[in-house]
Design a protein around this motif. Sequence first.
Motif, PDB file in Angstrom:
ATOM      1  N   LEU A   1      -2.315 -11.849   1.776  1.00  0.00           N
ATOM      2  CA  LEU A   1      -3.728 -11.513   1.959  1.00  0.00           C
ATOM      3  C   LEU A   1      -3.898 -10.049   2.350  1.00  0.00           C
ATOM      4  O   LEU A   1      -4.887  -9.411   1.964  1.00  0.00           O
ATOM      5  N   GLY A   2      -2.942  -9.528   3.111  1.00  0.00           N
ATOM      6  CA  GLY A   2      -2.999  -8.106   3.456  1.00  0.00           C
ATOM      7  C   GLY A   2      -2.959  -7.243   2.206  1.00  0.00           C
ATOM      8  O   GLY A   2      -3.728  -6.282   2.065  1.00  0.00           O
ATOM      9  N   LEU A   3      -2.078  -7.588   1.280  1.00  0.00           N
ATOM     10  CA  LEU A   3      -1.979  -6.850   0.022  1.00  0.00           C
ATOM     11  C   LEU A   3      -3.264  -6.988  -0.787  1.00  0.00           C
ATOM     12  O   LEU A   3      -3.777  -6.004  -1.342  1.00  0.00           O
ATOM     13  N   VAL A   4      -3.812  -8.200  -0.835  1.00  0.00           N
ATOM     14  CA  VAL A   4      -5.055  -8.434  -1.577  1.00  0.00           C
ATOM     15  C   VAL A   4      -6.191  -7.608  -0.978  1.00  0.00           C
ATOM     16  O   VAL A   4      -6.971  -6.972  -1.711  1.00  0.00           O
ATOM     17  N   GLY A   5      -6.294  -7.607   0.347  1.00  0.00           N
ATOM     18  CA  GLY A   5      -7.349  -6.847   1.002  1.00  0.00           C
ATOM     19  C   GLY A   5      -7.237  -5.354   0.736  1.00  0.00           C
ATOM     20  O   GLY A   5      -8.246  -4.682   0.486  1.00  0.00           O
ATOM     21  N   ILE A   6      -6.024  -4.837   0.768  1.00  0.00           N
ATOM     22  CA  ILE A   6      -5.812  -3.414   0.514  1.00  0.00           C
ATOM     23  C   ILE A   6      -6.190  -3.053  -0.918  1.00  0.00           C
ATOM     24  O   ILE A   6      -6.875  -2.049  -1.174  1.00  0.00           O
ATOM     25  N   LEU A   7      -5.755  -3.869  -1.868  1.00  0.00           N
ATOM     26  CA  LEU A   7      -6.062  -3.604  -3.276  1.00  0.00           C
ATOM     27  C   LEU A   7      -7.558  -3.712  -3.561  1.00  0.00           C
ATOM     28  O   LEU A   7      -8.088  -2.987  -4.412  1.00  0.00           O
ATOM     29  N   ALA A   8      -8.239  -4.607  -2.845  1.00  0.00           N
ATOM     30  CA  ALA A   8      -9.673  -4.783  -3.069  1.00  0.00           C
ATOM     31  C   ALA A   8     -10.485  -3.659  -2.425  1.00  0.00           C
ATOM     32  O   ALA A   8     -11.498  -3.212  -2.981  1.00  0.00           O
ATOM     33  N   ALA A   9     -10.050  -3.178  -1.263  1.00  0.00           N
ATOM     34  CA  ALA A   9     -10.849  -2.208  -0.510  1.00  0.00           C
ATOM     35  C   ALA A   9     -10.588  -0.760  -0.916  1.00  0.00           C
ATOM     36  O   ALA A   9     -11.529   0.050  -0.952  1.00  0.00           O
ATOM     37  N   SER A  10      -9.351  -0.428  -1.200  1.00  0.00           N
ATOM     38  CA  SER A  10      -8.996   0.980  -1.421  1.00  0.00           C
ATOM     39  C   SER A  10      -9.819   1.669  -2.505  1.00  0.00           C
ATOM     40  O   SER A  10     -10.362   2.768  -2.284  1.00  0.00           O
ATOM     41  N   PRO A  11      -9.963   1.073  -3.707  1.00  0.00           N
ATOM     42  CA  PRO A  11     -10.736   1.769  -4.742  1.00  0.00           C
ATOM     43  C   PRO A  11     -12.202   1.951  -4.363  1.00  0.00           C
ATOM     44  O   PRO A  11     -12.824   2.942  -4.757  1.00  0.00           O
ATOM     45  N   LEU A  12     -12.761   1.031  -3.616  1.00  0.00           N
ATOM     46  CA  LEU A  12     -14.166   1.084  -3.258  1.00  0.00           C
ATOM     47  C   LEU A  12     -14.425   2.060  -2.116  1.00  0.00           C
ATOM     48  O   LEU A  12     -15.525   2.616  -1.998  1.00  0.00           O
TER      49      LEU A  12
ATOM     50  N   GLY B   1       0.747   2.893   9.551  1.00  0.00           N
ATOM     51  CA  GLY B   1      -0.379   2.185  10.153  1.00  0.00           C
ATOM     52  C   GLY B   1      -0.814   0.981   9.335  1.00  0.00           C
ATOM     53  O   GLY B   1      -1.133  -0.077   9.888  1.00  0.00           O
ATOM     54  N   THR B   2      -0.823   1.139   8.012  1.00  0.00           N
ATOM     55  CA  THR B   2      -1.242   0.033   7.148  1.00  0.00           C
ATOM     56  C   THR B   2      -0.247  -1.114   7.199  1.00  0.00           C
ATOM     57  O   THR B   2      -0.638  -2.290   7.269  1.00  0.00           O
ATOM     58  N   LEU B   3       1.041  -0.802   7.183  1.00  0.00           N
ATOM     59  CA  LEU B   3       2.060  -1.849   7.296  1.00  0.00           C
ATOM     60  C   LEU B   3       1.932  -2.573   8.633  1.00  0.00           C
ATOM     61  O   LEU B   3       2.064  -3.805   8.703  1.00  0.00           O
ATOM     62  N   GLY B   4       1.685  -1.815   9.692  1.00  0.00           N
ATOM     63  CA  GLY B   4       1.497  -2.423  11.001  1.00  0.00           C
ATOM     64  C   GLY B   4       0.291  -3.337  11.029  1.00  0.00           C
ATOM     65  O   GLY B   4       0.340  -4.428  11.620  1.00  0.00           O
ATOM     66  N   ASP B   5      -0.799  -2.938  10.380  1.00  0.00           N
ATOM     67  CA  ASP B   5      -2.003  -3.773  10.332  1.00  0.00           C
ATOM     68  C   ASP B   5      -1.748  -5.062   9.553  1.00  0.00           C
ATOM     69  O   ASP B   5      -2.215  -6.137   9.945  1.00  0.00           O
ATOM     70  N   VAL B   6      -1.008  -4.957   8.458  1.00  0.00           N
ATOM     71  CA  VAL B   6      -0.696  -6.150   7.661  1.00  0.00           C
ATOM     72  C   VAL B   6       0.163  -7.120   8.464  1.00  0.00           C
ATOM     73  O   VAL B   6      -0.094  -8.335   8.478  1.00  0.00           O
ATOM     74  N   LEU B   7       1.179  -6.616   9.150  1.00  0.00           N
ATOM     75  CA  LEU B   7       2.037  -7.471   9.979  1.00  0.00           C
ATOM     76  C   LEU B   7       1.243  -8.098  11.123  1.00  0.00           C
ATOM     77  O   LEU B   7       1.452  -9.274  11.463  1.00  0.00           O
ATOM     78  N   ALA B   8       0.333  -7.320  11.714  1.00  0.00           N
ATOM     79  CA  ALA B   8      -0.468  -7.843  12.821  1.00  0.00           C
ATOM     80  C   ALA B   8      -1.388  -8.965  12.345  1.00  0.00           C
ATOM     81  O   ALA B   8      -1.514  -9.993  13.015  1.00  0.00           O
ATOM     82  N   THR B   9      -2.023  -8.785  11.187  1.00  0.00           N
ATOM     83  CA  THR B   9      -2.919  -9.833  10.678  1.00  0.00           C
ATOM     84  C   THR B   9      -2.136 -11.085  10.287  1.00  0.00           C
ATOM     85  O   THR B   9      -2.604 -12.204  10.515  1.00  0.00           O
ATOM     86  N   ALA B  10      -0.932 -10.903   9.722  1.00  0.00           N
ATOM     87  CA  ALA B  10      -0.113 -12.055   9.364  1.00  0.00           C
ATOM     88  C   ALA B  10       0.323 -12.827  10.611  1.00  0.00           C
ATOM     89  O   ALA B  10       0.327 -14.062  10.629  1.00  0.00           O
ATOM     90  N   THR B  11       0.676 -12.091  11.656  1.00  0.00           N
ATOM     91  CA  THR B  11       1.060 -12.728  12.919  1.00  0.00           C
ATOM     92  C   THR B  11      -0.118 -13.480  13.520  1.00  0.00           C
ATOM     93  O   THR B  11       0.032 -14.605  14.017  1.00  0.00           O
TER      94      THR B  11
END
Length: 266
Positions: free
Chosen positions: A137-148, A159-169
Amino acid sequence: MSALSPTRPTTRGGGFAGAVAAEWTRLWSVRATWWTLLAGVLLMAATAAQLAIYASNDNTNDDPTDDRGVVTVGSVLIGAMELTQYAVLAIGLLAITGEYATGTIRTTLRCTPSRGRVLAAKAVVAGGVTFGFGLLLGLVGILAASPLLGEWGSVPLAGTLGDVLATATYLALVGVLALGLGAALRSAVLTLTVLFAVLMIVPLSLQEPDITPLTRISDAFPGVAGGHFMAGDTDPYPPVAGLVLLAGWAVAALAVGRSTLRRRDA
């Protein structure tokens, strides 16, 4: 001289590993699991895209006081979790409430009489699956938000990797929390209602009057603690304290669920 009787092989139970394997197989054999995963992906993509559009619009409208400046894609991902989590935690609660609804919990307990082992195996599987799904889901969110976000977004690697790990946890612990409550309440609807109240309604109600003691109480609730952990806030406590509080809620829910499972018939 007496004939020797043939040696019989010793039958060994599957133990905890066998219980985990059984729960893993059961989880992926249920159609609701796949629908839940699909719903989570779609919800994350839609929510992250919407938040990214809001951020971009704030920077491009005619009122300069609305400008938010450049935002990180990780902050959009964390914001999208507020809604997306309700699709993901369904994995945890359905892992046991689904069995009560169909009556298959009786078969589960006959195969693994130790009810504590059953619940622990379910927690390992639910937590592991929701953690892995959180990474996706972290990857999906990044791919959906970045272009917009365009020029108003940044994607710092660490920072982005840390945010993805934090949300997964966070999702893994919320999934275990849902499992524990599901074991105690035995109803998917009731469990989801209680989760919605604990994660959102009660904390918001405590924060609304803007009274410091009530706000501090709300800070101890799992959704708020998890939010502080994911965002890396230092006020009112450091991120690790938010993680500990959230983990404490998950462990407490499992303890209540285990107690209920041991005291009541299936």
